[in-house]
Design a protein around this motif. Sequence first.
Motif, PDB file in Angstrom:
ATOM      1  N   LEU A  71      11.738  -2.064   7.958  1.00  0.00           N
ATOM      2  CA  LEU A  71      12.749  -2.460   6.757  1.00  0.00           C
ATOM      3  C   LEU A  71      12.855  -3.336   6.116  1.00  0.00           C
ATOM      4  CD1 LEU A  71      15.034  -1.642   6.178  1.00  0.00           C
ATOM      5  CD2 LEU A  71      16.221  -4.095   7.041  1.00  0.00           C
ATOM      6  N   PHE A  72      11.047  -3.916   5.485  1.00  0.00           N
ATOM      7  CA  PHE A  72      10.821  -4.556   4.427  1.00  0.00           C
ATOM      8  C   PHE A  72       9.754  -3.733   3.804  1.00  0.00           C
ATOM      9  CE2 PHE A  72       6.691  -7.172   2.613  1.00  0.00           C
ATOM     10  CZ  PHE A  72       7.529  -7.272   1.301  1.00  0.00           C
ATOM     11  N   LEU A  73       9.406  -2.996   4.521  1.00  0.00           N
ATOM     12  CA  LEU A  73       7.870  -2.047   4.379  1.00  0.00           C
ATOM     13  C   LEU A  73       9.115  -0.306   3.355  1.00  0.00           C
ATOM     14  CD1 LEU A  73       5.172  -1.647   6.862  1.00  0.00           C
ATOM     15  CD2 LEU A  73       5.079  -3.085   4.722  1.00  0.00           C
ATOM     16  N   ARG A  74       9.614  -0.472   4.414  1.00  0.00           N
ATOM     17  CA  ARG A  74      10.356   1.136   3.628  1.00  0.00           C
ATOM     18  C   ARG A  74      11.300   0.172   2.629  1.00  0.00           C
ATOM     19  NH1 ARG A  74      12.706   4.543   8.758  1.00  0.00           N
ATOM     20  NH2 ARG A  74      11.033   4.126   9.645  1.00  0.00           N
ATOM     21  N   LYS A  75      11.995  -1.005   2.185  1.00  0.00           N
ATOM     22  CA  LYS A  75      12.413  -0.968   0.759  1.00  0.00           C
ATOM     23  C   LYS A  75      11.445  -1.281  -0.387  1.00  0.00           C
ATOM     24  CE  LYS A  75      16.845  -2.454   2.526  1.00  0.00           C
ATOM     25  NZ  LYS A  75      18.006  -4.376   2.203  1.00  0.00           N
ATOM     26  N   THR A  76       9.979  -1.879   0.192  1.00  0.00           N
ATOM     27  CA  THR A  76       9.522  -1.358  -0.418  1.00  0.00           C
ATOM     28  C   THR A  76       8.518  -0.461  -0.807  1.00  0.00           C
ATOM     29  OG1 THR A  76       8.016  -2.902   0.376  1.00  0.00           O
ATOM     30  CG2 THR A  76       9.400  -4.076  -0.459  1.00  0.00           C
ATOM     31  N   SER A  77       8.652   0.293  -0.491  1.00  0.00           N
ATOM     32  CA  SER A  77       7.931   1.301  -0.438  1.00  0.00           C
ATOM     33  C   SER A  77       5.898   1.361  -0.164  1.00  0.00           C
ATOM     34  CB  SER A  77       7.926   2.911  -1.577  1.00  0.00           C
ATOM     35  OG  SER A  77       9.266   2.537  -1.806  1.00  0.00           O
ATOM     36  N   LEU A  78       6.066   0.205   0.311  1.00  0.00           N
ATOM     37  CA  LEU A  78       4.925  -0.353   0.691  1.00  0.00           C
ATOM     38  C   LEU A  78       4.422   0.480   1.920  1.00  0.00           C
ATOM     39  CD1 LEU A  78       4.293  -4.412   0.930  1.00  0.00           C
ATOM     40  CD2 LEU A  78       3.442  -2.049  -0.916  1.00  0.00           C
ATOM     41  N   ASP A  79       4.529   1.443   2.894  1.00  0.00           N
ATOM     42  CA  ASP A  79       4.436   1.946   4.007  1.00  0.00           C
ATOM     43  C   ASP A  79       3.862   3.175   3.598  1.00  0.00           C
ATOM     44  OD1 ASP A  79       7.356   3.092   3.405  1.00  0.00           O
ATOM     45  OD2 ASP A  79       7.878   3.790   4.973  1.00  0.00           O
ATOM     46  N   GLU A  80       4.090   3.537   1.901  1.00  0.00           N
ATOM     47  CA  GLU A  80       3.118   4.559   1.635  1.00  0.00           C
ATOM     48  C   GLU A  80       1.866   4.411   1.625  1.00  0.00           C
ATOM     49  OE1 GLU A  80       4.925   7.556   1.906  1.00  0.00           O
ATOM     50  OE2 GLU A  80       7.059   6.891   2.322  1.00  0.00           O
ATOM     51  N   LEU A  81       1.807   2.745   1.613  1.00  0.00           N
ATOM     52  CA  LEU A  81       0.194   3.092   1.132  1.00  0.00           C
ATOM     53  C   LEU A  81      -0.855   3.554   1.395  1.00  0.00           C
ATOM     54  CD1 LEU A  81      -0.037  -0.897  -0.170  1.00  0.00           C
ATOM     55  CD2 LEU A  81       0.475   0.963  -1.472  1.00  0.00           C
ATOM     56  N   PRO A  82      -1.048   4.006   2.675  1.00  0.00           N
ATOM     57  CA  PRO A  82      -1.801   4.488   3.395  1.00  0.00           C
ATOM     58  C   PRO A  82      -2.144   6.111   3.200  1.00  0.00           C
ATOM     59  CG  PRO A  82      -1.018   3.233   4.642  1.00  0.00           C
ATOM     60  CD  PRO A  82       0.072   3.022   3.583  1.00  0.00           C
ATOM     61  N   GLN A  83      -1.357   6.195   2.499  1.00  0.00           N
ATOM     62  CA  GLN A  83      -1.163   8.216   1.841  1.00  0.00           C
ATOM     63  C   GLN A  83      -2.076   7.985   0.339  1.00  0.00           C
ATOM     64  OE1 GLN A  83       1.985   9.640   0.796  1.00  0.00           O
ATOM     65  NE2 GLN A  83       2.952   8.182   2.555  1.00  0.00           N
ATOM     66  N   LEU A  84      -2.197   6.754  -0.375  1.00  0.00           N
ATOM     67  CA  LEU A  84      -4.185   6.508  -1.058  1.00  0.00           C
ATOM     68  C   LEU A  84      -4.850   7.160  -0.154  1.00  0.00           C
ATOM     69  CD1 LEU A  84      -3.555   3.651  -2.542  1.00  0.00           C
ATOM     70  CD2 LEU A  84      -3.204   5.713  -3.555  1.00  0.00           C
ATOM     71  N   LEU A  85      -5.483   6.336   1.111  1.00  0.00           N
ATOM     72  CA  LEU A  85      -6.385   7.703   1.721  1.00  0.00           C
ATOM     73  C   LEU A  85      -6.020   9.602   2.165  1.00  0.00           C
ATOM     74  CD1 LEU A  85      -6.730   4.941   4.722  1.00  0.00           C
ATOM     75  CD2 LEU A  85      -7.991   4.989   2.562  1.00  0.00           C
ATOM     76  N   ASN A  86      -5.425   9.529   1.651  1.00  0.00           N
ATOM     77  CA  ASN A  86      -4.886  10.761   2.271  1.00  0.00           C
ATOM     78  C   ASN A  86      -5.707  11.561   0.741  1.00  0.00           C
ATOM     79  OD1 ASN A  86      -2.359  10.671   4.086  1.00  0.00           O
ATOM     80  ND2 ASN A  86      -4.062  11.902   4.799  1.00  0.00           N
ATOM     81  N   VAL A  87      -4.988  10.621  -0.323  1.00  0.00           N
ATOM     82  CA  VAL A  87      -4.957  11.358  -2.064  1.00  0.00           C
ATOM     83  C   VAL A  87      -6.967  11.461  -2.145  1.00  0.00           C
ATOM     84  CG1 VAL A  87      -5.198  10.976  -4.228  1.00  0.00           C
ATOM     85  CG2 VAL A  87      -3.086  10.452  -3.449  1.00  0.00           C
ATOM     86  N   LEU A  88      -7.454   9.900  -1.691  1.00  0.00           N
ATOM     87  CA  LEU A  88      -9.185  10.027  -2.096  1.00  0.00           C
ATOM     88  C   LEU A  88      -9.701  11.013  -1.207  1.00  0.00           C
ATOM     89  CD1 LEU A  88     -11.493   8.055  -2.811  1.00  0.00           C
ATOM     90  CD2 LEU A  88     -11.331   6.800  -0.774  1.00  0.00           C
ATOM     91  N   ARG A  89      -8.937  11.272   0.375  1.00  0.00           N
ATOM     92  CA  ARG A  89      -9.847  12.677   1.054  1.00  0.00           C
ATOM     93  C   ARG A  89      -9.523  13.809   0.335  1.00  0.00           C
ATOM     94  NH1 ARG A  89      -8.961  11.631   7.302  1.00  0.00           N
ATOM     95  NH2 ARG A  89      -9.130  13.083   7.070  1.00  0.00           N
TER      96      ARG A  89
END
Length: 186
Positions: A71-89
């Motif tokens: 819930l904390f990860l979603r409210k802060t949008s931190l759950d989206e951080l691993p998508q930086l790997l998708n951007v890098l790829r």
Amino acid sequence: LKSGFDYFFSVVLILTLSPLFIVIVLVQLLAGTTPFFKQYRPGRYGQLFKIYKFTTLATEGDLNSITRFGLFLRKTSLDELPQLLNVLRGEMSMVGPRPLLKEYLPRYTSYQRARHQVKPGITGLAQINGRNTLSWKESLQLDVEYVKRISFSLDFEILLKTVLNVFQFKKINNSGMQQREEFLGE
């Protein structure tokens, strides 16, 4: 130019935020949760790629099993951080239409399909204008509008508003776990 910016920005953010990545992964592991959620989503031209997010659910697929940390990860949008790997790829961009479920592909109108002419983004026009509080029609219309208006200045504006929204918890559902209804088409 956009791809170069995405690559540079994702490398800088991954390096800068790597201590935060490590903390989140450790908390997930100590809680007995798999740290990463992976799912195939359609990208540019509808090509499928594996999107990465931090896990927020105790049981995959059970929308009522969100963890307190999730819930904390979603409210802060931190759950989206691993998508930086998708951007890098090169599978995603920093800014673009959010990658939706692959099941939605045949449900789009020809107008809505235009959202797949660009790489999907971590954030986009729909996210800064209401996120999951928008109707599907409004959200998809904003996605297509982005495709038609794409520019460096628009991307900069969207990134700036995204940062402001995240730090002010704006345009994020109150519960942080409310799921959007399924897109059934028009």
